[in-house]
Design a protein around this motif. Structure first.
Motif, PDB file in Angstrom:
ATOM      1  N   TRP A   2       0.874  -1.176   0.000  1.00 31.84           N
ATOM      2  CA  TRP A   2       0.000   0.000   0.000  1.00 31.84           C
ATOM      3  C   TRP A   2       0.907   1.221   0.000  1.00 31.84           C
ATOM      4  CZ3 TRP A   2      -0.294   4.169   3.263  1.00 31.84           C
ATOM      5  CH2 TRP A   2      -1.365   5.035   3.042  1.00 31.84           C
ATOM      6  N   LEU A   3       0.608   2.184  -0.880  1.00 33.71           N
ATOM      7  CA  LEU A   3       1.444   3.375  -1.023  1.00 33.71           C
ATOM      8  C   LEU A   3       0.606   4.642  -0.931  1.00 33.71           C
ATOM      9  CD1 LEU A   3       3.415   2.113  -4.138  1.00 33.71           C
ATOM     10  CD2 LEU A   3       4.326   2.292  -1.813  1.00 33.71           C
ATOM     11  N   ARG A   4       1.209   5.676  -0.354  1.00 36.26           N
ATOM     12  CA  ARG A   4       0.627   7.021  -0.388  1.00 36.26           C
ATOM     13  C   ARG A   4       1.688   7.948  -0.958  1.00 36.26           C
ATOM     14  NH1 ARG A   4       0.456  11.184   3.602  1.00 36.26           N
ATOM     15  NH2 ARG A   4       1.083   9.639   5.158  1.00 36.26           N
ATOM     16  N   PHE A   5       1.280   8.735  -1.945  1.00 31.81           N
ATOM     17  CA  PHE A   5       2.177   9.665  -2.617  1.00 31.81           C
ATOM     18  C   PHE A   5       1.911  11.088  -2.153  1.00 31.81           C
ATOM     19  CE2 PHE A   5       1.934   5.938  -5.238  1.00 31.81           C
ATOM     20  CZ  PHE A   5       3.218   5.778  -5.734  1.00 31.81           C
ATOM     21  N   ALA A   6       2.890  11.958  -2.338  1.00 31.58           N
ATOM     22  CA  ALA A   6       2.788  13.347  -1.908  1.00 31.58           C
ATOM     23  C   ALA A   6       1.608  14.074  -2.551  1.00 31.58           C
ATOM     24  CB  ALA A   6       4.091  14.089  -2.199  1.00 31.58           C
ATOM     25  N   ASP A   7       1.200  13.663  -3.746  1.00 28.51           N
ATOM     26  CA  ASP A   7       0.074  14.323  -4.427  1.00 28.51           C
ATOM     27  C   ASP A   7      -1.288  13.811  -3.964  1.00 28.51           C
ATOM     28  OD1 ASP A   7      -0.117  11.821  -5.623  1.00 28.51           O
ATOM     29  OD2 ASP A   7       0.053  12.558  -7.673  1.00 28.51           O
ATOM     30  N   GLY A   8      -1.290  12.883  -2.982  1.00 29.75           N
ATOM     31  CA  GLY A   8      -2.539  12.363  -2.437  1.00 29.75           C
ATOM     32  C   GLY A   8      -2.984  11.029  -2.993  1.00 29.75           C
ATOM     33  N   LEU A   9      -2.379  10.573  -4.079  1.00 29.29           N
ATOM     34  CA  LEU A   9      -2.739   9.270  -4.645  1.00 29.29           C
ATOM     35  C   LEU A   9      -2.394   8.169  -3.647  1.00 29.29           C
ATOM     36  CD1 LEU A   9      -3.657   7.614  -7.186  1.00 29.29           C
ATOM     37  CD2 LEU A   9      -1.217   7.454  -7.756  1.00 29.29           C
ATOM     38  N   THR A  10      -3.340   7.260  -3.423  1.00 35.31           N
ATOM     39  CA  THR A  10      -3.091   6.101  -2.567  1.00 35.31           C
ATOM     40  C   THR A  10      -3.596   4.860  -3.267  1.00 35.31           C
ATOM     41  OG1 THR A  10      -5.222   6.278  -1.421  1.00 35.31           O
ATOM     42  CG2 THR A  10      -3.327   7.415  -0.413  1.00 35.31           C
ATOM     43  N   GLY A  11      -3.018   3.731  -2.913  1.00 32.49           N
ATOM     44  CA  GLY A  11      -3.491   2.472  -3.464  1.00 32.49           C
ATOM     45  C   GLY A  11      -2.464   1.377  -3.282  1.00 32.49           C
ATOM     46  N   GLU A  12      -2.845   0.199  -3.753  1.00 31.94           N
ATOM     47  CA  GLU A  12      -1.985  -0.977  -3.635  1.00 31.94           C
ATOM     48  C   GLU A  12      -1.446  -1.390  -4.986  1.00 31.94           C
ATOM     49  OE1 GLU A  12      -3.561  -4.394  -1.664  1.00 31.94           O
ATOM     50  OE2 GLU A  12      -4.139  -3.244   0.097  1.00 31.94           O
ATOM     51  N   VAL A  13      -0.275  -1.985  -4.929  1.00 33.92           N
ATOM     52  CA  VAL A  13       0.341  -2.548  -6.118  1.00 33.92           C
ATOM     53  C   VAL A  13       0.932  -3.905  -5.728  1.00 33.92           C
ATOM     54  CG1 VAL A  13       2.529  -1.328  -5.743  1.00 33.92           C
ATOM     55  CG2 VAL A  13       1.951  -2.115  -8.020  1.00 33.92           C
ATOM     56  N   ASP A  14       0.792  -4.889  -6.619  1.00 39.89           N
ATOM     57  CA  ASP A  14       1.354  -6.216  -6.406  1.00 39.89           C
ATOM     58  C   ASP A  14       2.676  -6.279  -7.166  1.00 39.89           C
ATOM     59  OD1 ASP A  14       2.059  -8.918  -6.345  1.00 39.89           O
ATOM     60  OD2 ASP A  14      -0.019  -9.584  -6.489  1.00 39.89           O
TER      61      ASP A  14
END
Length: 87
Positions: free
Chosen positions: A17-29
């Motif tokens: 699970w990742l959160r980016f400085a621009d607000g995008l969040t989500g999971e990547v496999d």
């Protein structure tokens, strides 16, 4: 693009699970990406789970020095959101 990972958590298996400085969040496999000398040790689930967000590199890193491009990670998270929206 200058993506910056600001938070990261192991989400089970080879998912992050990742959160980016621009607000995008989500999971990547990342399971399919664990090939080559730097990434093969991460195929051990215990080693993979040691990931952390590195504020100096703006991405996720592991103790063995492995990391992924933050821009590539951002694209993967964005693409996963588009796929979910299309379903």
């Amino acid at each position: 693009m200058m993506a910056k990972v600001v938070d990261a958590r192991h989400a089970g298996g080879y998912r992050v699970w990742l959160r980016f400085a621009d607000g995008l969040t989500g999971e990547v496999d990342l399971g399919a990406e664990l090939w080559g000398p730097v990434f093969e040790p991460l195929a051990d689930p215990a080693e993979f789970a040691k990931l952390r967000a590195d504020p100096d590199l703006d991405t996720i890193v592991w103790p063995n020095g492995a990391d992924f491009s933050p821009d590539w990670l951002w694209e993967q998270v964005k693409a996963a959101q588009v796929e979910v929206a299309a379903e």
